[in-house]
Scaffold this active site. Structure first.
Site, PDB file in Angstrom:
ATOM      1  N   PRO A   1       0.821  -1.217   0.000  1.00 44.34           N
ATOM      2  CA  PRO A   1       0.000   0.000   0.000  1.00 44.34           C
ATOM      3  C   PRO A   1       0.855   1.267   0.000  1.00 44.34           C
ATOM      4  CG  PRO A   1      -0.414  -1.352   1.963  1.00 44.34           C
ATOM      5  CD  PRO A   1       0.648  -2.031   1.187  1.00 44.34           C
TER       6      PRO A   1
ATOM      7  N   THR B   1       9.657   3.619  -1.657  1.00 46.98           N
ATOM      8  CA  THR B   1      10.639   4.549  -2.194  1.00 46.98           C
ATOM      9  C   THR B   1      11.828   4.672  -1.252  1.00 46.98           C
ATOM     10  OG1 THR B   1       8.730   5.763  -2.994  1.00 46.98           O
ATOM     11  CG2 THR B   1      10.852   6.832  -3.209  1.00 46.98           C
TER      12      THR B   1
ATOM     13  N   GLU C   1     -24.106   8.089  20.082  1.00 45.67           N
ATOM     14  CA  GLU C   1     -22.737   7.682  20.434  1.00 45.67           C
ATOM     15  C   GLU C   1     -22.739   6.881  21.733  1.00 45.67           C
ATOM     16  OE1 GLU C   1     -20.467   7.858  18.309  1.00 45.67           O
ATOM     17  OE2 GLU C   1     -21.537   9.218  16.953  1.00 45.67           O
TER      18      GLU C   1
ATOM     19  N   HIS D   1     -23.504   3.274  20.954  1.00 44.24           N
ATOM     20  CA  HIS D   1     -22.334   2.511  20.482  1.00 44.24           C
ATOM     21  C   HIS D   1     -21.464   2.103  21.670  1.00 44.24           C
ATOM     22  CE1 HIS D   1     -22.819   3.148  16.226  1.00 44.24           C
ATOM     23  NE2 HIS D   1     -22.667   4.459  16.272  1.00 44.24           N
TER      24      HIS D   1
ATOM     25  N   ASP E   1     -22.612   3.839   9.819  1.00 47.92           N
ATOM     26  CA  ASP E   1     -22.647   2.609  10.610  1.00 47.92           C
ATOM     27  C   ASP E   1     -23.259   1.472   9.804  1.00 47.92           C
ATOM     28  OD1 ASP E   1     -21.761   4.174  12.665  1.00 47.92           O
ATOM     29  OD2 ASP E   1     -23.760   4.539  13.472  1.00 47.92           O
TER      30      ASP E   1
HETATM   31  P1  ADP Z   1       5.812   4.522  -0.693  1.00 37.95           P
HETATM   32  O1  ADP Z   1       6.884   4.671  -1.702  1.00 37.95           O
HETATM   33  O2  ADP Z   1       5.646   3.121  -0.218  1.00 37.95           O
HETATM   34  O3  ADP Z   1       4.503   5.128  -1.062  1.00 37.95           O
HETATM   35  P2  ADP Z   1       7.520   6.237   0.795  1.00 37.95           P
HETATM   36  O4  ADP Z   1       8.772   5.446   0.781  1.00 37.95           O
HETATM   37  O5  ADP Z   1       7.423   7.352  -0.173  1.00 37.95           O
HETATM   38  O6  ADP Z   1       6.270   5.295   0.622  1.00 37.95           O
HETATM   39  O7  ADP Z   1       7.286   6.768   2.265  1.00 37.95           O
HETATM   40  C1  ADP Z   1       7.063   8.122   2.539  1.00 37.95           C
HETATM   41  C2  ADP Z   1       7.735   8.538   3.824  1.00 37.95           C
HETATM   42  O8  ADP Z   1       7.195   7.832   4.932  1.00 37.95           O
HETATM   43  C3  ADP Z   1       9.214   8.207   3.854  1.00 37.95           C
HETATM   44  O9  ADP Z   1       9.963   9.240   3.299  1.00 37.95           O
HETATM   45  C4  ADP Z   1       9.492   8.067   5.335  1.00 37.95           C
HETATM   46  O10 ADP Z   1       9.681   9.316   5.946  1.00 37.95           O
HETATM   47  C5  ADP Z   1       8.204   7.491   5.861  1.00 37.95           C
HETATM   48  N1  ADP Z   1       8.262   6.027   5.968  1.00 37.95           N
HETATM   49  C6  ADP Z   1       7.459   5.160   5.318  1.00 37.95           C
HETATM   50  N2  ADP Z   1       7.761   3.895   5.668  1.00 37.95           N
HETATM   51  C7  ADP Z   1       8.761   3.932   6.542  1.00 37.95           C
HETATM   52  C8  ADP Z   1       9.513   2.939   7.254  1.00 37.95           C
HETATM   53  N3  ADP Z   1       9.246   1.642   7.122  1.00 37.95           N
HETATM   54  N4  ADP Z   1      10.487   3.353   8.077  1.00 37.95           N
HETATM   55  C9  ADP Z   1      10.746   4.669   8.214  1.00 37.95           C
HETATM   56  N5  ADP Z   1      10.088   5.648   7.573  1.00 37.95           N
HETATM   57  C10 ADP Z   1       9.110   5.311   6.749  1.00 37.95           C
HETATM   58 ZN    ZN Z   2     -22.806   5.797  14.739  1.00 33.40          ZN
END
Ligand code: ADP
Ligand code: ZN
Length: 622
Positions: A190, A196, A413, A416, A488
């Site tokens: 996700p 990246t 609420e 719930h 809900d």
């Molecule tokens: P994706 O490429 O999976 O959409 P990114 O690598 O661009 O996600 O993540 C965006 C930012 O979220 C990163 O630059 C970092 O700051 C943070 N981040 C996401 N996952 C991690 C992780 N496993 N450990 C540390 N930082 C993370």
């Molecule tokens: Zn509700």
């Protein structure tokens, strides 16, 4: 194509110049130009034999046979003056202005085309040459490299990629024993899980150049541009081996060619994908290029991408579990100032399902809140507010609700919350609020103690009952059905459908799946598989029964807890938000009181325990 246009343009310009030349020659006719006044003089003195008028140009022949030209302001007037005298006046159609105007228009258009075309070609050329070298990042460009120490919570993925780093650092060690390095590694998961980041860490660790692209960089309006970009990129990369090429959102180019995606751009995408495949197949074993690609839609990728020699390794990257979240928070915590009351483990526990990017956002929001208040450190309170803001949206201060609606919301609420409390196998309550946030009017939040990976039948059924609690409370107290329960009911229906169609939890239908999920990591509607009418009817009946039973159970529980319901709703109307501790005190009070006295009857809420009599004063506590 471009050459053809250029040749056509040159031809057109030549023709226009020719027309001009011919025209001016015709007009000039090699006869001298005289003033108009001279012509008038000749006219009065009857020295003229012939006047040939073409528009405003007049060719004059005198009695003596002398020919000259002049420009007249009004040809009709000339004709009038010549009347009664022995002068022949001949009018010619005036094509020259028409031709002149048309050619000017042509010239302007041609000029625009030439200039625009040149600019466009230059731009494309500039972009092409810039494209590959511009995307080069890594040690050669002076960034502080990202390393594996910056990545946490995804140990399996890290381990796999460490092997790649080992190879890039020391390719001989692997080739000596005859091992071939994987050419392509597909990171799938996700958004925001750190794909990246991992790719950059691989580059940082191995100290090789890193080319980073997004799949959308290759998708252009013009067929062939994307493909040529791919070729340029790999040409550039081959000059700098060993290196890493990273393609984010590869699904933008790598979507299945047979898929149902829109026809427009299909051609371009197909060509780009082909170019990519050709390049990857064409690596020499001596070319140490590793192609990393990321996607959150592995389900739509063209199967050709996964063949051996291409992206033959796939690594799943999922949102971190509680341990991972705490580790990620520790990384970010080093970059900010935290107050002593911040417990990272508690934040990690309160953020189930958060990805790395969301945790980064959480820390940042908290820092912004602390900054706004002029604090020098981020406190636990800021984290709490930031978390609510991310989970539930910003408080809608401007929203004005009528007292009647607010009243109903408080009971909704409370409904719930009470069911969540009374039923076994449910997640503990975290917060109840009637402050409208984001799209919701109020919220009752529960938080799991541990990340759940599997759900039991009872848990799911109780979850539906809790969701029905809002509607049930409104029904019991006001005998009304409002739109407040929309979310809900939708969620409850979704769970019930999954229970019966996906997880085989129906007694009559048995363990059989009736739907398929095919939306990758993004989550989305599932599709019902083909089935007979009778089965379809049975499924609908089962779902309906499950929902109805849960609703009835909610009604039953709340009918027995009317005092608590009223008590809780009234407190909510006053304080708007209750946390778990405050909620526990309120429910415990009622329970104690009920246990002490003969059980309170449903219709005698006036005898309900007032909260102040319990020894705990919740109202002044918050
Ligand atoms: P994706 O490429 O999976 O959409 P990114 O690598 O661009 O996600 O993540 C965006 C930012 O979220 C990163 O630059 C970092 O700051 C943070 N981040 C996401 N996952 C991690 C992780 N496993 N450990 C540390 N930082 C993370
Ligand atoms: Zn509700």
């Amino acid at each position: 194509m471009a050459a053809l246009i250029r040749n056509l343009l040159i031809l057109m310009i030549l023709i226009i110049i020719g027309i001009f030349a011919g025209l001016s020659w015709m007009l000039e006719n090699r006869s001298p130009n005289h003033d108009y006044s001279e012509f008038i003089k000749h006219l009065y003195q009857n020295e003229i034999e012939l006047v040939e008028l073409t528009g405003n140009r007049a060719k004059v022949t005198t009695n003596k046979g002398f020919i000259y030209q002049t420009t007249v302001p009004d040809p009709a007037q000339v004709a009038a003056r010549a009347e009664g005298k022995n002068i022949r006046v001949v009018f010619f159609n005036d094509y020259s202005t028409l031709i002149f105007q048309t050619s000017v228009a042509f010239l302007i258009i041609a000029l625009i085309l030439v200039i625009g075309g040149t600019m466009y070609r230059n731009k494309i050329r500039a972009e092409k040459s810039r494209f590959a070298s511009d995307k080069l990042i890594g040690p050669h460009k002076g960034h502080t490299p990202i390393t594996f120490a910056d990545v946490a919570g995804i140990p399996e993925a890290k381990e796999e990629l460490e092997e790649i780093v080992g190879f890039l650092k020391n390719p001989k060690q692997y080739s000596q024993v005859g091992g071939n390095i994987p050419r392509g590694v597909l990171l799938q998961g996700p958004p925001g899980t750190g794909k990246t980041l991992l790719a950059k860490a691989v580059a940082g660790e191995s100290g090789v150049p890193f080319y980073s692209f997004s799949g959308s960089d290759f998708v252009e309006m013009f067929v062939g541009v994307g493909a040529s970009r791919v070729r340029d990129l790999f040409k550039e990369a081959k000059k700098n081996t060993p290196c890493i090429v990273f393609i984010d959102e590869i699904d933008a180019v790598g979507a299945s060619r047979t898929g149902s995606s829109s026809a427009g751009g299909q051609d371009e995408r197909g060509q780009t994908l082909n170019a990519l495949l050709v390049e990857m197949d064409g690596f020499d074993t001596s070319d140490t290029i590793v192609v990393l690609a990321a996607t959150n839609r592995p389900d739509i990728l063209d199967p050709a991408l996964r063949r051996p020699g291409r992206f033959d390794r796939q690594i799943n990257i999922l949102p971190p579990d509680i341990k991972g979240r705490i580790k990620i928070l520790e990384i970010f915590a080093k970059k900010v100032k935290l107050a002593p009351d911040v417990v990272l483990a508690a934040i990690g526990q309160a953020t189930p399902g958060f990805t790395g990017a969301e945790l980064a956002n959480l820390v940042n929001e908290a820092a912004l809140l602390a900054g706004r208040k002029g604090k020098s450190e981020i406190g636990a309170h800021e984290f709490d507010v930031a978390r609510d803001r991310i989970l539930m949206g910003v408080e809608r201060k401007g929203l004005v609700m009528t007292d009647k609606d607010r009243n109903a919301l408080a009971y909704h609420e409370a409904g719930h919350a009470i069911i969540a409390k009374k039923l076994p196998e449910t997640d503990p309550l975290h917060k109840i609020t009637i402050i409208p946030r984001g799209r919701a009017l109020g919220q009752t939040q529960q938080l799991p103690l541990n990340d759940r990976h599997a759900y039991s039948y009872n848990y799911l059924r109780n979850r539906i009952t809790i969701l029905m609690g809002g509607r049930a409370a409104e029904k019991i107290v006001f005998n009304q059905r409002s739109t407040g329960a929309q979310g809900d009911i939708l969620q409850a229906t979704d769970i019930a459908t999954s229970m019966i169609c996906k997880w085989g939890m129906s007694e009559t239908l048995g363990p059989q799946a009736f739907v398929i999920d095919d939306s990758g990591f993004l989550g989305g509607p599932s599709q019902r598989l083909a089935m007979g009418n009778e089965t379809s009817r049975q499924i609908d009946q089962e779902i309906g029964e499950l929902l109805e039973n849960c609703y009835q159970e909610a009604i039953e529980i709340l009918s027995q807890e009317q005092c608590l319901l009223k008590n809780l709703a009234e407190i909510l109307l006053q304080v708007e938000t209750l946390d778990n501790e405050e909620f526990e005190i309120i429910t415990e009070c009622s329970i104690k009181k009920e246990a002490a006295d003969p059980p309170v009857r449903k219709d005698t809420c006036s005898t309900c325990p007032a909260i102040d009599n319990c020894g705990h004063n919740v109202l002044t506590q918050s």
